[in-house]
Scaffold this active site. Structure first.
Site, PDB file in Angstrom:
ATOM      1  N   LYS A  33       0.823  -1.213   0.000  1.00  0.00           N
ATOM      2  CA  LYS A  33       0.000   0.000   0.000  1.00  0.00           C
ATOM      3  C   LYS A  33       0.858   1.264   0.000  1.00  0.00           C
ATOM      4  CE  LYS A  33      -3.305  -2.973   0.422  1.00  0.00           C
ATOM      5  NZ  LYS A  33      -3.724  -3.646  -0.800  1.00  0.00           N
TER       6      LYS A  33
ATOM      7  N   GLU B 238      -1.517   6.398   8.137  1.00  0.00           N
ATOM      8  CA  GLU B 238      -2.296   7.228   7.221  1.00  0.00           C
ATOM      9  C   GLU B 238      -3.154   8.166   8.046  1.00  0.00           C
ATOM     10  OE1 GLU B 238      -4.108   5.220   3.619  1.00  0.00           O
ATOM     11  OE2 GLU B 238      -5.857   5.702   4.834  1.00  0.00           O
TER      12      GLU B 238
ATOM     13  N   HIS C 213     -13.741  -1.618  10.106  1.00  0.00           N
ATOM     14  CA  HIS C 213     -13.105  -1.577   8.783  1.00  0.00           C
ATOM     15  C   HIS C 213     -13.471  -2.746   7.893  1.00  0.00           C
ATOM     16  CE1 HIS C 213     -10.962   1.869  10.193  1.00  0.00           C
ATOM     17  NE2 HIS C 213     -10.613   1.201  11.263  1.00  0.00           N
TER      18      HIS C 213
ATOM     19  N   ARG D 280      -7.423  -7.119  -7.596  1.00  0.00           N
ATOM     20  CA  ARG D 280      -8.142  -8.402  -7.658  1.00  0.00           C
ATOM     21  C   ARG D 280      -9.621  -8.106  -7.832  1.00  0.00           C
ATOM     22  NH1 ARG D 280     -10.732  -7.493  -2.902  1.00  0.00           N
ATOM     23  NH2 ARG D 280      -9.465  -6.674  -1.218  1.00  0.00           N
TER      24      ARG D 280
END
Lengths: 165, 502, 502, 165
Positions: free
Chosen positions: C116, C201, C236, C293
């Site tokens: 990421k 983040e 999440h 994906r």
């Protein structure tokens, strides 16, 4: 255990070696065979190929329904086969055929009578069920004996309607 | 106002209607016979009332009880579904008399179209071509019919005046066999519809059965939603329907659609209906009859148009104008329906009854299953053998067929035999793939797949499976025998084991 | 050539892929762990091979065994599904090394986007806006992360470098709590992905999670299929997805779509992928990550575009050009997906395991269920709790919601608890109806429906039902006691009865 | 048979008159109540209205799940209620609570120790199952006794993890 299984006149010699191996016509194959949730659906993985089928036991033998095709077979072990061969084929075929109601319904008509000779495929009884008139046919030639129902009768599933000798 | 709808039906169509109502925020009232207490339509509805014993004429055909339940439950509308009372003028009239909205056409239109003979006369006057037959009167005596028959010519069909779905229908090849067949047809019609009247019709050979879905509102708007090809039938029962029809072109669709609209207008039709045509090899088409109700096969039209026909029926019944104009109707892709019946294609399509013990229905992209049964349902001999409709959509006809094949293969129903193997054979047949079939195809030229030409013919695998099951049974029987050693007769135990297996 | 596909996955997604293959006439190879012998994907595939014990790392994560089985079975392609090995560069590389087509992007793109942190750096260079964070490196030590954290500012998120689906993710409100949370995140990431690396983040508050579906072929054609709003999450984990997003307008869609395409092009992307964005209240959007994906929620895009994304994946893997250009993509109606998990919303969403003893899935118009379970399936603790995806389509968002409500109400799963009641509550909540929610809504502002405001709150009816069941149980226990009269202790029998009830 | 059924502190007095009639708070109602295919799904038709629900028996009482809402209730007949009232409420509440694993899994951490006082809702054990870490909380205040597991342990469903007194 060794079995002789016949489909449409072709014989397969199948030996159950152990839980995971069979010998078919001399070849060893790996099998993984389970019934799904205890229902008469069976999953077979045979050397990596996956097959599934419904299996029914009927008076005519075992029915295996797989990918839309139905296979009717007899399965005998060696002892059973010897016994049958000793008894001769004729004996089995001379048995009476009992026409049983495949489902509950109303007898609409009985187009045959006792003592009448019938051919294979001839209609013996017309039974109304599920809003449809269903023709019940003779599986072989013979003579009608013991007609037990008449038009207007309500019959239960598996009730014997008449016999063919 | 339509705020609470009584559904005068059972099975998959009752559920189909409950779904539409629920998605419109309308309350639903189910009715049920003795054998349907645990049926899904009873469980899914807001209210449920007992009707009577299992036979239809004591339950689902009891107009008095239905009107009574509608009053008691506060239902302000009734949806009849298909079959049962859906095309009975007196039922629509009884609703009107009780101040209940009948979700369907006016009694006069049911009368005009419901009597197939009157219907043919009516549309014929409006310039719609009809198949030659006794289109003027539907209540002729046997002697009158026998006199007229030679003028129409053989082969011909005897059809129930009140009927549909092939009930009370017989094909006649000669005058000699006609009296017997007339009696049989009348008896079946009487049993199915409570009306033994029949009429005659010329048999168009090599014909396709193609029908157009109609929607008509109270403001004179009538549109059609394209055709459905219903030629795949057995004993006049539809088995597979598809849209578009493989023989259709845009010009023919427009011409037949226009005629269908004209036929509906001829009886000031209201709500959803279907105009059935026979189309011969040269694409001449003849009006056959109008079904003044929702059709079993309506979902394939929903799949290609995106229109929810049942919701549209309710909107029309509420007095709203149609949500669509003819130019809004676009047909996208192709759709096929297979009727899954509890009947055994390997045993002369005999109906199969019993309890469904397990069921896995196919799902995933482009697949819809309309069904009223579940694992635990009892399939009884009282009602018709349709237990599910498997409907697929594909971008093209070829893709729809491939999708239908995979869906049929996925379907598992344990406890009753079904005609799924028939559909699998049909989906593999070259004639079906080529779209070359007529209404006699299934009965006269179709056979379950020939093993010799079939890459899926796997007798050795089947032999292994059969042998393994037989072996397991022998092993278990032996165990039971050992456990029951105190019993002097092993055979008794074996007998018991076999009974347990049933 | 792609003629036989090994599906390196299980559950509903394995079945989804088998269906696509079957409809394309491609053979399928399933793999299964010890507990999955009777699973539907094994039963529906043409071939099936045993992998190993139930835990993923001994079965579905074993690259060596998968490649070996592909060789043995003659598979010339592998579809990884989602989860497990779907975003592992070494798996795509192992396929390439073995001469097997990997149905997905090239290893280099997985590497670039799968990490990421590297992904954010890559797209940032291409001019795509990103959320502030440690986008440059993904393998920092705890000390380095603790040093950088205050510069990003709190609140912030710790996210697994290799991860997705919320695994290994933690929210940090202060520097003090960060060491503990770092350890937990690394542990979870290690367990889930075999890689404990994490990155930081900035937490965008009041954000919506909106993603774009991308298709890219080997000829440089890249298109997007519109957005999916996946803001409804808990811990999440996405729970509900819908398209179109209630906040989307055509201008924003075009701008975000163009950026999504640009992000995919930045890594020379091939096959299907998803670009995830955070969108703040002022409709500023930030690149979050790319999923290289198929997504769990891909069906809602299929419902509004009519495109079969899995078939398109296979076509791309076969080296064919895309079947569609950007201007062919039309979004029709609205679609919603509810993820049906085996967890009890009335008991803190704890997972529920056990055998499914009965299941009735909702069907009918506009409803699709993608599932891998059936009555008889055992829900084990080894894999994720997703047992089905309930997807609906409607002409409008309002119609889709009404349809979802009726479908949820129809769904019956007996044997394990599910989160269906949660979805029912959500579909009734005014915030959801208004489309006003963000990624924190479910956790912070949503509660199961308040009985006082709920027209479906029927405690008296519930009391009657509970009492009748308790009464039946008492009656039956009494009968058993009577039957067991020879036993001196009635209590033993009662105890046994209760065990039988379990 | 007369029952007192309590939901959220509200009591319903329900008398089962016969197979098809009940008295609830003095009113007679017609009931048609069946279990579907022997499963714990029950269909109730009450004066024409159709309801269906899942019913579970748990340690906290009966759970009835209907139209997405869950109702937790105790059902007592009059004799049971008299016995309980005589015994006093205090006795019941002083019983130990045994925290059992709701599913098989791996113990990730046990953030409490024996003898520690805990509040209602406090996390007692973190259990990993289905790839998720699940917090098992105390249903009431009390003191932790008999911690039987430690991080790293694999536990079976229903295994007791610790108790709260």
């Amino acid at each position: 255990m060794k079995y002789i299984t016949s489909i449409n006149g072709r014989e397969y010699r199948i030996e159950i070696v152990d839980e995971h191996h069979i010998l078919i016509d001399g070849r060893t194959q790996h099998v993984d065979f389970v019934s799904i949730s205890g229902q008469p659906i069976y999953s077979l993985i045979l050397d990596g190929r996956s097959y599934e089928s419904f299996v029914y036991e009927t008076e005519e033998g075992w029915q295996v329904l797989m990918r839309g095709r139905q296979y009717v077979m007899t399965v005998e072990d060696e002892r059973e086969k010897r016994l049958r061969m000793a008894g001769g084929r004729g004996a089995a075929e001379s048995n009476e055929f009992h026409l049983k109601a495949p489902m509950p319904g109303l007898v609409v008509s009985v187009p045959v009578q006792e003592g009448q000779a019938v051919t294979k495929g001839q209609v013996l009884v017309i039974l109304e069920s599920m809003k449809m008139q269903n023709e019940l046919k003779s599986p072989r030639a013979g003579t009608v004996v013991r007609v037990r129902v008449k038009p207007g009768d309500t019959v239960e599933q598996r009730q014997t309607l008449l016999s063919v000798q | 106002m339509v705020t609470k709808v009584l559904i005068a039906n059972r099975g998959e169509i009752a559920i189909r209607i409950i779904r539409a109502c629920r998605e419109l925020g309308i309350e639903t009232v189910a009715v049920y016979s003795e054998v349907d207490r645990q049926a899904l339509h009873v469980r899914y509805a807001d209210k449920a009332y007992f009707l009577g014993p299992a036979p239809s004429r004591d339950s689902y055909l009891r107009i008095d009880k239905l009107i009574d339940i509608a009053r008691k439950s506060g239902a302000d509308a009734i949806h009849p579904g298909y079959g049962f009372l859906a095309e009975r003028e007196e039922f629509a009239q009884a609703c009107a008399d009780a101040g209940i909205t009948f979700i369907g056409p006016k009694p006069s239109a049911i009368a005009a179209m419901g009597d197939k003979a009157v219907a043919r006369a009516t549309v014929s006057k409006a310039g719609v071509p009809v198949v030659p037959g006794t289109e003027d009167v539907g209540n002729l005596s046997d002697n009158e019919l026998l006199a007229i028959a030679p003028k129409i010519g053989f082969p011909l069909l005897i059809k129930a005046t009140a009927g549909g779905g092939g009930k009370g229908m017989r094909e006649v090849r000669s005058l000699e066999e006609m009296p017997t067949l007339l009696a049989a047809a009348r008896r079946e019609a009487e049993a199915a519809f409570g009306d033994g009247n029949v009429y005659l019709e010329k048999l168009v050979e090599g014909a396709r059965h193609i029908e157009f879905q109609i929607l008509a509102d109270a403001y004179g708007n009538v549109i059609h939603l394209g055709e459905r090809d219903c030629s795949l039938q057995r004993r006049h029962q539809k088995l597979v329907e598809e849209t578009p029809s493989p023989i259709m072109d845009e010009d023919l669709r427009q011409r037949m659609g226009a005629v269908a609209v004209k036929a509906a207008q001829a009886v000031e039709y209201l709500n959803a209906g279907t105009i059935e045509f026979l189309v011969d090899k040269d694409k001449n088409f003849y009006f056959l009859e109008m079904n003044t109700r929702l059709q079993v096969e309506h979902p394939i039209t929903e799949m290609v148009t995106g229109i929810d026909i049942v919701k549209e029926q309710i909107r029309i019944a509420r007095g709203r104008p149609l949500s669509y104009r003819q130019e809004d109707i676009k047909l996208t892709g192709a759709s096929i329906e297979c009727r899954i019946n509890a009947e055994d294609p390997y045993n002369g399509f005999l109906p199969s009854t019993g309890r469904i013990t397990q069921m896995i229905i196919p799902t995933g992209p482009g697949v819809r299953v309309d069904t009223g049964v579940f694992a635990g349902s009892e399939i009884t001999p009282y009602y018709d053998p349709l237990i599910a409709k498997l409907i697929v959509w594909g971008e093209t006809r070829a893709q729809a067929i491939l999708r239908m094949r995979r869906a049929l293969e996925e379907y598992r129903i344990v406890g009753v035999r079904t005609n799924i193997p028939f559909h699998q054979s049909l989906m593999d047949s070259t004639r079906f793939l080529a779209g070359q079939y007529d209404t006699r195809f299934v009965e006269e030229r179709f056979a379950m797949t020939d093993p010799e030409e079939d890459k899926e013919y796997l007798p050795e695998i089947a032999a292994i499976i059969g042998t393994l099951v037989a072996h397991q049974q022998t092993q278990r029987s032996a165990q039971i025998v050992r456990r029951g050693a105190r019993d002097t007769s092993n055979w008794k135990w074996l007998g018991r084991w076999e009974r347990l297996q049933r």
